[in-house]
Scaffold this active site. Sequence first.
Site, short mmCIF file in Angstrom:
data_model
loop_
_atom_site.label_atom_id
_atom_site.label_comp_id
_atom_site.label_asym_id
_atom_site.label_seq_id
_atom_site.Cartn_x
_atom_site.Cartn_y
_atom_site.Cartn_z
N TYR A 162 29.45 51.26 42.36
CA TYR A 162 30.34 50.88 41.25
C TYR A 162 31.10 52.10 40.75
O TYR A 162 32.33 52.07 40.59
CB TYR A 162 29.49 50.27 40.12
CG TYR A 162 30.28 49.53 39.07
CD1 TYR A 162 30.78 48.25 39.32
CD2 TYR A 162 30.51 50.08 37.83
CE1 TYR A 162 31.49 47.55 38.35
CE2 TYR A 162 31.21 49.39 36.84
CZ TYR A 162 31.70 48.12 37.12
OH TYR A 162 32.40 47.44 36.15
N LYS A 166 35.14 52.34 41.24
CA LYS A 166 35.93 52.24 40.00
C LYS A 166 36.74 53.54 39.79
O LYS A 166 37.86 53.49 39.26
CB LYS A 166 35.04 51.93 38.81
CG LYS A 166 34.46 50.51 38.84
CD LYS A 166 35.55 49.43 38.72
CE LYS A 166 34.99 48.04 38.51
NZ LYS A 166 36.02 47.01 38.36
N1 NAD Z 1 31.27 43.25 31.57
C1 NAD Z 1 31.31 44.56 31.48
O1 NAD Z 1 30.51 45.17 30.75
C2 NAD Z 1 32.39 45.33 32.20
C3 NAD Z 1 32.57 46.68 31.85
C4 NAD Z 1 33.55 47.42 32.52
C5 NAD Z 1 34.32 46.82 33.49
N2 NAD Z 1 34.10 45.51 33.82
C6 NAD Z 1 34.94 44.94 34.87
O2 NAD Z 1 35.61 43.81 34.37
C7 NAD Z 1 35.94 42.93 35.45
C8 NAD Z 1 35.51 41.53 35.09
O3 NAD Z 1 34.09 41.52 34.97
P1 NAD Z 1 33.31 40.53 33.98
O4 NAD Z 1 32.48 41.36 33.10
O5 NAD Z 1 34.24 39.54 33.41
O6 NAD Z 1 32.32 39.86 35.02
P2 NAD Z 1 32.09 38.35 35.44
O7 NAD Z 1 31.01 38.39 36.46
O8 NAD Z 1 31.92 37.49 34.24
O9 NAD Z 1 33.49 37.95 36.12
C9 NAD Z 1 33.92 38.51 37.33
C10 NAD Z 1 34.64 37.43 38.10
O10 NAD Z 1 35.18 38.03 39.29
C11 NAD Z 1 35.03 37.07 40.33
N3 NAD Z 1 35.07 37.70 41.64
C12 NAD Z 1 34.14 38.54 42.18
N4 NAD Z 1 34.48 38.86 43.43
C13 NAD Z 1 35.65 38.20 43.71
C14 NAD Z 1 36.50 38.13 44.85
N5 NAD Z 1 36.18 38.78 45.99
N6 NAD Z 1 37.61 37.36 44.77
C15 NAD Z 1 37.91 36.67 43.63
N7 NAD Z 1 37.14 36.71 42.52
C16 NAD Z 1 36.02 37.46 42.57
C17 NAD Z 1 33.69 36.41 40.04
O11 NAD Z 1 33.53 35.17 40.73
C18 NAD Z 1 33.72 36.28 38.54
O12 NAD Z 1 34.23 35.03 38.12
C19 NAD Z 1 35.25 43.50 36.70
O13 NAD Z 1 36.19 44.22 37.46
C20 NAD Z 1 34.22 44.45 36.10
O14 NAD Z 1 33.87 45.48 36.99
C21 NAD Z 1 33.16 44.77 33.20
#
Ligand code: NAD
Length: 275
Positions: A162, A166
């Site tokens: 990750y 990232k």
């Molecule tokens: N939640 C956190 O604390 C956090 C913090 C920093 C960054 N992020 C980033 O935010 C973004 C969204 O994450 P989230 O927290 O909403 O998680 P989440 O798991 O709720 O949503 C992520 C979505 O991405 C989809 N996805 C995964 N692989 C895919 C692919 N190959 N093609 C199409 N869709 C795909 C999943 O099906 C899911 O619906 C991510 O990039 C994550 O790394 C999240």
Amino acid sequence: MKLVDRSIVITGAASGIGRALALRFARERPRGLVLADLPAQRAALEALAADLSAGDGAGRAAVATLAVPGDVGIESDVQALVAAADARFGHVDVFCSNAGLIRDGSEFTPDADWTLSWQVHVMAHVYAARAVVPGMRARGEGYLLNTASAAGLLTSLPSATYAVTKHAAVAFGEWLSIQHGAAGVRVSVLCPQAVDTPMIQQRAGAAAAANDGVITPAALADCVVDGMAAETFLILPHPQVETYFRRKGEDYDRWLGGMRRFAAKLDSLPDPDRR
Ligand SMILES: NC(=O)c1ccc[n+]([C@@H]2O[C@H](COP(=O)([O-])OP(=O)(O)OC[C@H]3O[C@@H](n4cnc5c(N)ncnc54)[C@H](O)[C@@H]3O)[C@@H](O)[C@H]2O)c1
């Protein structure tokens, strides 16, 4: 950029941050929304598209919304997503590369996991840029919002895959901004710490990222709309991240020492509170 009358694509839109962005953007009266997620998420994606198409009768007007299932790690799926958006709304004004995943990982993580993270966190952004930047340059405007993470500026203690991918997402965003900014293409990278989504709800090991508090996806989406209006490259819903990033730049060895102490402290906690 203001989002009124814009056509906006959001990947990873069935859940968490992507879903919250769709709901928040809908309040800005965009021309249309195009929502993408994995085929396994089709039902949730289509339910959200139906909800947005109907409006809520209370501040969120009906917005023409398409659901386009696909895998952003496959270039032909990203091309099909953009083709669907072009066919319905003329062109793409804003592309939000937001899909992501996290798994614990170290140098011993199997190559398949490294490849998956690379495809979803980096190549998906590359495929999106290939599909939409030429049109944006020709029109003299467009916006790429790439969801990275605070882990892309600092690190992720539980996951090397990750942290590394990232960082690469941030680096690619920088490069796009430098190369295409003068032609009117705006780029922001979204770098939150912990956000209350299924991604961290399903992980016992999210305590490190949650050290500065867990924000709601709705609060994050408000920051994104403000950040896009201001067109800042970094969108930091947790303001502490800017301080940490400055400290890292000012004295890398001191920052590494602090992170080692923090990692040791977390390792001394009982499961499942560690990390
Ligand atoms: N939640 C956190 O604390 C956090 C913090 C920093 C960054 N992020 C980033 O935010 C973004 C969204 O994450 P989230 O927290 O909403 O998680 P989440 O798991 O709720 O949503 C992520 C979505 O991405 C989809 N996805 C995964 N692989 C895919 C692919 N190959 N093609 C199409 N869709 C795909 C999943 O099906 C899911 O619906 C991510 O990039 C994550 O790394 C999240």
